[in-house]
Design an enzyme around this catalytic site. Structure first.
Site, PDB file in Angstrom:
ATOM      1  NE  ARG A 173      -2.589  -3.681   4.429  1.00 34.90           N
ATOM      2  CZ  ARG A 173      -3.121  -4.036   3.251  1.00 34.90           C
ATOM      3  NH1 ARG A 173      -2.812  -5.201   2.704  1.00 34.90           N
ATOM      4  NH2 ARG A 173      -3.936  -3.242   2.619  1.00 34.90           N
TER       5      ARG A 173
ATOM      6  CB  SER B 260      -2.266  -6.909  -0.471  1.00 37.49           C
ATOM      7  OG  SER B 260      -3.261  -7.850  -0.207  1.00 37.49           O
TER       8      SER B 260
ATOM      9  CG  ASP C  43      -1.578 -10.605   0.822  1.00 38.33           C
ATOM     10  OD1 ASP C  43      -1.530  -9.396   1.122  1.00 38.33           O
ATOM     11  OD2 ASP C  43      -2.641 -11.183   0.552  1.00 38.33           O
TER      12      ASP C  43
ATOM     13  CE  LYS D   9      -4.068 -11.273  -2.322  1.00 36.79           C
ATOM     14  NZ  LYS D   9      -4.999 -10.803  -1.326  1.00 36.79           N
TER      15      LYS D   9
ATOM     16  CG  HIS E  68      -8.451  -8.180  -8.030  1.00 38.01           C
ATOM     17  ND1 HIS E  68      -8.592  -9.182  -7.103  1.00 38.01           N
ATOM     18  CD2 HIS E  68      -8.509  -7.023  -7.333  1.00 38.01           C
ATOM     19  CE1 HIS E  68      -8.727  -8.662  -5.904  1.00 38.01           C
ATOM     20  NE2 HIS E  68      -8.677  -7.343  -6.009  1.00 38.01           N
TER      21      HIS E  68
HETATM   22  N1  URA Z   1      -7.799  -7.056  -1.258  1.00 38.03           N
HETATM   23  C1  URA Z   1      -6.599  -7.630  -1.024  1.00 38.03           C
HETATM   24  O1  URA Z   1      -6.357  -8.752  -1.437  1.00 38.03           O
HETATM   25  N2  URA Z   1      -5.690  -6.929  -0.336  1.00 38.03           N
HETATM   26  C2  URA Z   1      -5.908  -5.685   0.138  1.00 38.03           C
HETATM   27  O2  URA Z   1      -5.037  -5.105   0.742  1.00 38.03           O
HETATM   28  C3  URA Z   1      -7.163  -5.109  -0.121  1.00 38.03           C
HETATM   29  C4  URA Z   1      -8.102  -5.817  -0.821  1.00 38.03           C
END
Ligand code: URA
Length: 442
Positions: free
Chosen positions: A183, A198, A176, A202, A97
């Site tokens: 947010r 967050s 999320d 995932k 990621h």
């Molecule tokens: N990417 C995400 O998936 N969540 C965040 O809070 C910031 C970047």
């Protein structure tokens, strides 16, 4: 704070009160685990209101969370949806990621490269929003390629091809999705516990065995300074490790765009160059560094990653991946209808080329979107012809703007005022160094 459970019964069926949870975080107290779990669940169900959750998110931004609280919140977000499992694959799974940057196309060469070593790479990717591009948008420049795979299709592709790059299904961490949208409009995106939970909810729900995080800092990154990037990286590595996912992170510099292409189709072209054993040095460096990390976590610390780029194994893996998702890897990529080139106004050295304004300019040219539902223009973007450290002469092309509609050029150039600099000499120690500044492990 009194966290006595509310009475169960008609009119009082919820076990906690959101106001107690908000007050506890506001006053710098630890929120009990069951109350925190309830808060996330009740928000997902629509019982806790947006106003309450945004107040809670702001309290988290201001007062932070303990490691335990972050873990409990992440688990609650995972539990809000489905958990994928690749147990029956018979191969190790490892994912990557990136926190996102300008010209960050690394997923494209990296995923097939790692898959070429017999490791499965289940890469759930996103679309671009604002100045950072999205992997799926880039790949959709390829004729026929499709981002949507069912869980069964993804499993079959990982078994047969070893890699899949696709959109996360709506069943993964729905808490999320709801919280991230909130947010975004309440000034609470930047809270490290919220970013970490967050991203990691995932990735953990996806069911990967191992995960490598590319946490960027600098002008074009989410985190501008390295200290905050380090704190985010540590938090995410702890979360992954606590959940049984072998996780490491690299802190990488994002002051200057990665490579020479910023956009969609042009980033695919540059990625294919890397897969053919060429490509810009910084893209190659980061691809190799991340591939080594991923393969080490998958039990292959001595894999000869460079060899797979030059001997065609990574390219074969790319072609198989693109074909498996309906794409034609040999099809011509879209080209822009209009271009405008900016040249150096003097002799000297490029001393600065700042990522953020170039990202914004590419977005204004149509490479990115302002709202989630907007389309992107695959041929739009910017091709750089020089990078910091390069010597240039007056009149030499510095970069070319690519668009379908020439009326976009002025707005793009407006974003680029002061974004680059040509000096007489390079500042001391300004030779391009390694992009990878630190490695964070559990
Ligand atoms: N990417 C995400 O998936 N969540 C965040 O809070 C910031 C970047």
């Amino acid at each position: 704070m009194n966290f006595l459970r509310q009475a169960q019964g008609p009119g009082a069926i919820e076990p906690f009160d959101a106001v107690d949870v908000i007050r506890a975080k506001r006053d710098g107290e630890q929120v009990p685990h069951d109350a925190l779990r309830w808060m996330i669940d009740a928000y997902t169900r629509g019982f806790v209101m947006d106003a309450q959750m945004s107040s809670f998110a702001m309290a988290v931004l201001l007062n932070g969370m303990s490691r335990d609280e972050i873990r409990v919140m992440t688990d609650a977000m995972i539990d809000s949806g489905e958990r994928m499992s690749f147990d029956g694959l018979g191969k190790k799974t490892v994912d990557k990621h990136s926190t996102g940057g300008v010209g960050d196309k690394i997923t494209l060469p990296l995923v097939p490269l790692v898959a070429a070593f017999g490791v499965a790479v289940p890469q759930l990717s996103g679309r671009g929003l604002g100045h950072t591009g999205g992997t799926l948008d880039k790949l959709e420049s390829i004729a026929g390629w499709r981002a949507a795979l069912s869980n069964d299709e993804m499993f079959a592709q990982l078994r047969d091809v070893g890699a899949a790059i696709c959109a996360a299904g709506s069943g993964l961490a729905p808490a999320d999705k709801k919280l991230y949208a909130l947010r975004d409009v309440t000034g609470t995106v930047e809270a490290i516990p919220l970013i970490a939970s967050s991203i990691m909810s995932k990735k953990i729900a996806e069911g990967t065995d191992a995960l490598v995080l590319d946490v960027k800092f600098g002008s074009g990154a989410f985190m501008h300074d390295i200290d905050r990037a380090r704190e985010l990286a540590r938090t995410m590595v702890e979360l992954g490790t606590d959940s049984g996912v072998a996780t490491t992170a690299l802190l990488t510099d994002m002051d200057t765009p990665l490579g020479l292409a910023i956009g969609n189709a042009n980033e695919v072209r540059e990625s294919v160059e890397v897969l053919a054993g060429g490509g810009p040095a910084d893209v190659v460096e980061l691809t190799i560094a991340l591939a080594r990390e991923m393969l080490a976590l998958a039990g292959q610390p001595d894999a000869d990653v460079e060899a797979a780029l030059v001997d065609g194994r990574a390219m074969d893996s790319w072609n198989a991946l693109i074909r498996a998702q309906g794409g034609d890897p040999d099809a011509a990529l879209p080209v822009p209808r209009e271009t405008q080139t900016v040249v150096a106004d003097r002799d000297g050295f490029v001393t600065r080329l700042e990522a953020l304004p170039f990202g914004i300019a590419a977005w204004r040219l149509g490479a990115g979107r302002a709202r989630a539902a907007d389309p992107v223009i695959h041929a739009a973007g910017i091709d750089l012809h020089a990078k910091p450290g390069d010597r240039v002469v007056a009149g030499q092309p510095l970069f070319t703007l690519l668009a379908d509609d020439p009326s976009r050029f002025d707005r793009a150039l407006g974003a680029l005022g002061g974004a680059w600099e040509i000096g007489d000499a390079l500042p001391d120690g300004a030779a391009p160094g390694s992009l990878v500044r630190e490695r964070i492990t559990a």
